[in-house]
Design an enzyme around this catalytic site. Structure first.
Site, PDB file in Angstrom:
ATOM      1  N   SER A 120       0.862  -1.182   0.000  1.00  0.00           N
ATOM      2  CA  SER A 120       0.000   0.000   0.000  1.00  0.00           C
ATOM      3  C   SER A 120       0.891   1.223   0.000  1.00  0.00           C
ATOM      4  CB  SER A 120      -0.886   0.007   1.249  1.00  0.00           C
ATOM      5  OG  SER A 120      -1.547   1.247   1.420  1.00  0.00           O
ATOM      6  N   LYS A 178       1.883  -2.951   6.565  1.00  0.00           N
ATOM      7  CA  LYS A 178       2.162  -2.628   5.166  1.00  0.00           C
ATOM      8  C   LYS A 178       3.597  -2.135   4.994  1.00  0.00           C
ATOM      9  CE  LYS A 178      -1.716  -3.864   3.330  1.00  0.00           C
ATOM     10  NZ  LYS A 178      -1.772  -4.986   2.367  1.00  0.00           N
ATOM     11  N   TYR A 220      -2.534  -1.501  10.269  1.00  0.00           N
ATOM     12  CA  TYR A 220      -2.408  -1.450   8.806  1.00  0.00           C
ATOM     13  C   TYR A 220      -1.098  -0.784   8.400  1.00  0.00           C
ATOM     14  CZ  TYR A 220      -3.861  -0.915   3.918  1.00  0.00           C
ATOM     15  OH  TYR A 220      -3.943  -0.985   2.544  1.00  0.00           O
TER      16      TYR A 220
END
Length: 272
Positions: free
Chosen positions: A141, A158, A154
């Site tokens: 991401s 990532k 997250y």
């Protein structure tokens, strides 16, 4: 790498970027195992793609954070099509919001967003080294290069996914193992809207941080960018070109970037 006649596994293939990757790979002549935790979604994508490209895909319900289930996917690919040439580690979860994320939240995010990549590489890289070639595509991401407002799970996982993809490339890139790492911003998927739908101000801020930073792309546009990178054997895949400039700004003056992100977060929370 030309993907025609190659054998690929796509995780998180039941929709979104994964489903678009399956369709694009089949269109280019690849044979694909569609894997998703939601077996019905994987089957539906497979059936839709096979209607246009008969016999190009098979599907399986699979938790790709589990080594045994990854082994089953590899075995399915080998029995249906032949040895695996490309692995698209695309499955991912948004993760929990804030510092109150539980140990279980952290474990699940680390398992799905990072360890799933590590476990797949452990199985496939030795085979690829013996054959002299193979391709690992990691869906990370833009949060893996920048950060993610709202979700530490997250942002951290990532970043780690990017780091693992880098390590794979450095360690095995001269021995035939190619690696690409996808780092998009906003893509029109359920994951993007999950924060807005959470009912939490931090969740709404998380979604708006992405949607206000640049265009929201369709999954098919992202799949096109990924296949172009694979054909060029290019590591960093940035469907949103602005991410590269943002990354440069971050590296050129980290403290200024952090101050700017705090101001940006405050403005988003004020709107939420």
């Amino acid at each position: 790498m030309n993907v025609a006649q190659r054998v690929a596994i796509v995780t998180g293939g039941g929709g979104g970027i994964g489903g678009a990757l399956v369709a694009r790979l089949a269109r280019e002549g690849a044979r694909v195992v569609v894997a998703d935790l939601d077996a019905d979604s994987a089957r539906e994508v497979s059936q839709t793609v096979n209607a246009d490209h008969p016999g190009s895909t098979v599907s399986a319900g699979s938790d790709v954070s589990d080594t045994a289930q990854i082994q089953q996917l590899v075995a399915l690919a080998e029995s249906a099509f032949g040895p695996v040439d490309l692995y698209f580690a695309n499955a991912g979860i948004a993760g929990a919001l804030g510092l109150d994320a539980s140990e279980q939240d952290w474990d699940r995010s680390i398992d799905v967003n990072l360890r799933a990549h590590i476990r797949a590489a452990r199985l496939l890289v030795p085979q690829w080294l013996e054959r002299g070639e193979g391709y690992f595509v990691s869906t990370a991401s833009a949060a893996g290069l920048l950060t993610q407002i709202g979700s530490a799970t997250y942002a951290v996982t990532k970043h780690a996914a990017v780091a693992f993809a880098e390590w794979l490339s450095v360690t095995y890139g001269d021995r035939g193992v190619r690696v690409s790492c996808l780092c998009p911003m906003g893509v029109n998927t359920e994951l993007l809207s999950s924060g807005e739908d959470s009912g939490d101000a931090l969740g709404r801020a998380a979604t708006r941080a992405v949607t206000s930073a640049g265009d929201v792309l369709e999954p098919a546009e992202v799949a096109d960018a990924v296949l172009a990178a694979v054909e060029d054997e290019r590591f960093l895949v940035l469907p949103h070109e602005d991410v590269l400039e943002m990354y440069r700004h971050k590296g050129s003056d980290y403290d200024r970037w952090l101050r700017g992100m705090r101001r940006y977060q405050s403005s988003l929370l004020a709107q939420a």
